[in-house]
Scaffold this active site. Structure first.
Site, mmCIF file in Angstrom:
data_model
loop_
_atom_site.group_PDB
_atom_site.id
_atom_site.type_symbol
_atom_site.label_atom_id
_atom_site.label_comp_id
_atom_site.label_asym_id
_atom_site.label_seq_id
_atom_site.Cartn_x
_atom_site.Cartn_y
_atom_site.Cartn_z
ATOM 1 C CG HIS A 122 -34.958 112.947 136.434
ATOM 2 N ND1 HIS A 122 -35.225 113.197 137.759
ATOM 3 C CD2 HIS A 122 -34.943 111.591 136.309
ATOM 4 C CE1 HIS A 122 -35.375 112.040 138.397
ATOM 5 N NE2 HIS A 122 -35.214 111.044 137.542
ATOM 6 C CD GLU A 123 -35.157 109.788 132.938
ATOM 7 O OE1 GLU A 123 -34.325 108.945 133.299
ATOM 8 O OE2 GLU A 123 -36.261 109.941 133.512
ATOM 9 C CG HIS B 129 -31.175 108.471 136.392
ATOM 10 N ND1 HIS B 129 -30.935 108.078 137.690
ATOM 11 C CD2 HIS B 129 -32.491 108.833 136.350
ATOM 12 C CE1 HIS B 129 -32.054 108.195 138.402
ATOM 13 N NE2 HIS B 129 -33.002 108.650 137.621
ATOM 14 C CG HIS C 203 -24.654 108.000 139.003
ATOM 15 N ND1 HIS C 203 -25.584 107.454 139.844
ATOM 16 C CD2 HIS C 203 -23.472 107.923 139.671
ATOM 17 C CE1 HIS C 203 -24.992 107.063 140.964
ATOM 18 N NE2 HIS C 203 -23.711 107.324 140.888
HETATM 19 ZN ZN LIG Z 1 -35.074 108.988 138.051
#
Ligand SMILES: [Zn+2]
Length: 649
Positions: free
Chosen positions: A441-442, A445, A448
């Site tokens: 998940h991290e 980010h 991105h």
């Molecule tokens: Zn998040």
């Protein structure tokens, strides 16, 4: 050449340095405002870079305060906050900057590229959403409203906190705590005049423990009733808050607070949000009913609101539970990290290479990121729990990819922080599967931010991305932590080298999707209630009536009339989620939609993954995600993909 900043914080001189920088910025701004011919290059760009440099200076302090927290970091951090706030409030209300932006946008719109136009549009919008452009009287009223709003929000959470702390339920019969985990029993136990008793409260771990494992339905009902009737005085606060938010929105030129909220979000209009939520409700209901039947079968009596967590847990234990300890040996930290890098290499052709940079802790590492063998950014990881480190996991961006005021390229950088078990020379750090999901998940980010090719820092990477779209890249990547093809790259038993068996992966997916339709309906109930509540002015009983009407569609078990859930809905009345709670599901749909495109193409040779890199990741916040998603898929997001992801047929 040094592409990246050196990580260092001098606590002794930090405040002096900060003040010096802000004074310098203020003087530069004054000078810029006196320019006769203002344009993008001589006005907008330098202001944007000023923000970038300030962030670059400040981020190491806030980072250090979070990961190596000491009395000294706390002091300097606390001292710097009001200084920064005063400065940024002053800038964000400077009407002369706003006027200059408007003028430049009007004159140069045709000749600027879309990144530059987006910078201007977002800056102008930011001024207008705060009312900086309105007449003095309106501005005064807006300020009054803002002050009152924050008082009310503060009172809302204080009332809730007081009510949560006030209540306790004392159990005297040992039989009534049978079945609870030993640690929860230990936590509740106390001695009273030679007798052993057990105290349960409305604080999260305690309340959840009894509702999930407590056998005695009478006690569960008492706890539940106390929980859902907390802070009745918040009803009046809700009325006043709703009225103020509506007034504020109207002063700013919007029909309602929901319209105001959407102005800075990806969702195009109110109807699109309502349709989106209603469609998901419609499509989840049948399966949620099936799930309820399965839970109901374990109880002799009709299920009540205060029974569902208890019987759900029984069902989970019977059919879907996974034993984390059985999984841990397959998820040794370093092989998970290396495996994730390999996965990203196969997916996007990017490569991470460890540097020998010295950082704030020996467990912190940094990596250079290469795209097609070209250095594009740097990643800092700090993955293990230790004393003085804030809990949880997060990504924080540091440098943004941009061209600076001299058109020199600056590369991006970001931090990933987690709290995994610490490794020692003797014992490796073995993760739970949940930790693996968190890391993915991290990382979603982080890439991105790091893979941005945007040349304007204010809309580069995660900067400028709409609030209801930020979780798209993170949720997209975390979905792969359940894919056999991906897990088999790295999930090997750290002692035997055995690759994780398929049956264990299947169990992970089943456990993730346990009662997923019921969970979905509950989230949709919150989302729809929040959103509709802000479409006009609801008062007094109308708030409850609205909630009841939504529950007719979403609640499978009759909610007792005494349940005043809204008086504890702090996310929207004391947090930043008003008319925005739908965002969770909204971003999930984007991520599920793309995820299945990639999976259906075989993951590693996926054209969609390549397009995602080129269109979404490289473009950051330089276009609306609505527009980018359309470019990516050639159509609107399909909410059925979210159902598929949750195993809802
Ligand atoms: Zn998040």
């Amino acid at each position: 050449m040094n592409e990246f900043l050196e990580f260092k914080v001098d606590l002794d001189t930090f405040i002096d340095e900060l003040n010096k920088k802000l004074t310098h910025n203020t003087e530069s701004l004054e000078k810029l405002l006196t320019l006769q011919e203002k344009n993008y290059a001589n006005f907008v760009k330098p202001i944007g870079m000023m923000d970038e440099y300030l962030e670059q200076f400040f981020t190491p302090l806030s980072h250090l305060n979070a990961v190596n927290n000491t009395k000294e970091t706390q002091e300097v951090y606390a001292q710097s906050l009001p200084i920064i706030t005063e400065y940024s409030t002053r800038i964000s209300q400077d009407i002369n900057i706003y006027k200059a932006y408007k003028e430049i946008y009007k004159n140069e719109k045709e000749s600027l590229n879309y990144e530059q136009n987006r910078v201007l549009e977002l800056n102008i919008q930011h001024f207008e959403l705060s009312g900086a452009h309105l007449d003095e009287k309106t501005k005064e009223r807006l300020q009054e409203i803002n002050i009152r709003k924050s008082e009310l929000s503060n009172n809302f959470s204080q009332n809730l906190l007081d009510a949560t702390n006030e209540y306790e339920y004392i159990i005297e019969n040992e039989k009534d705590v049978e079945g609870l985990p030993a640690s929860d029993i230990e936590g509740a136990k106390f001695a009273d005049e030679g007798l052993t008793k057990y105290k349960f409260t409305l604080q999260m771990p305690s309340y959840i423990a009894y509702m999930t494992y407590g056998k005695n339905a009478t006690i569960r009902e008492a706890l539940y009733k106390a929980y859902v009737t907390r802070s009745p005085q918040n009803a009046a606060i809700i009325d006043e808050l709703l009225a103020l938010k509506n007034e504020m929105s109207r002063l700013l030129g919007f029909e309602s607070y929901s319209a105001y909220s959407l102005a800075s979000k990806m969702a195009p209009n109110e109807q699109s949000v309502l349709n989106f939520l209603n469609e998901l409700i419609h499509n989840s209901k049948a399966q949620a009913h099936e799930e309820l039947k399965e839970v109901q079968a374990l109880s002799k009596t009709d299920l009540k609101s205060f029974d569902s967590a208890y019987y759900s847990e029984l069902l989970k234990k019977e059919k879907y539970a996974i034993d984390e300890e059985e999984y841990r040996p397959y998820f040794e930290q370093q092989s998970v990290v290396d495996g994730m890098f390999e996965f990203l290499h196969k997916l996007f052709g990017i490569r991470f290479e460890k540097t020998d940079e010295k950082l704030w802790d020996t467990k912190a590492l940094s990596y250079n990121l290469y795209l097609n063998e070209r250095l594009v950014s740097r990643l800092y990881t700090d993955l293990e729990a230790r004393k003085g480190k804030r809990g949880g996991a997060w990504m924080h961006n540091w440098q943004a990819h941009t061209l600076d005021e001299n058109a020199k390229e600056q590369l991006a950088s970001a931090f990933i922080v987690c709290n995994f078990p610490a490794s020692t020379p003797k014992n490796p750090s073995l993760l739970r599967h949940d930790d693996v999901v968190t890391l993915f998940h991290e990382m979603g980010h982080a890439i991105h931010h790091m893979l941005s090719s945007v040349n304007e820092n204010e809309v580069s990477g995660v900067n400028g991305v709409e609030w209801d779209a930020v979780e798209f890249p993170s949720q997209f990547l975390e979905n792969f932590a359940y894919e056999p093809k991906v897990l088999k790259l790295f999930a090997m038993h750290h002692k035997t080298g055995e690759i994780i068996p398929d049956t264990m992966i299947e169990k992970l997916v089943k456990s993730k999707n346990f009662l997923s339709a019921s969970g979905m309906l509950r989230q949709l109930e919150f989302s729809l209630f929040d959103f509709k509540l802000h479409t006009k002015v609801y008062k007094a009983d109308e708030v409850q009536e609205l909630l009841n009407s939504i529950r007719e569609e979403t609640a499978l078990i009759q909610t007792p009339a005494y349940n005043k859930f809204q008086n504890g809905f702090a996310h929207i009345f004391a947090g930043g989620y008003a008319a925005g709670y739908y965002s969770y599901k909204w971003a999930e749909v984007l991520s599920a939609d793309l995820f299945f495109s990639v999976v259906d193409e075989g993951i590693f040779d996926s054209k969609s993954a390549q397009k995602y890199l080129d269109i979404i990741l490289k473009c950051g916040g330089a276009k609306s995600m609505q527009e980018l998603f359309y470019e990516l898929q050639g159509r609107e997001p399909d909410s059925n993909s979210l159902l598929r992801l949750n195993g809802i047929i």
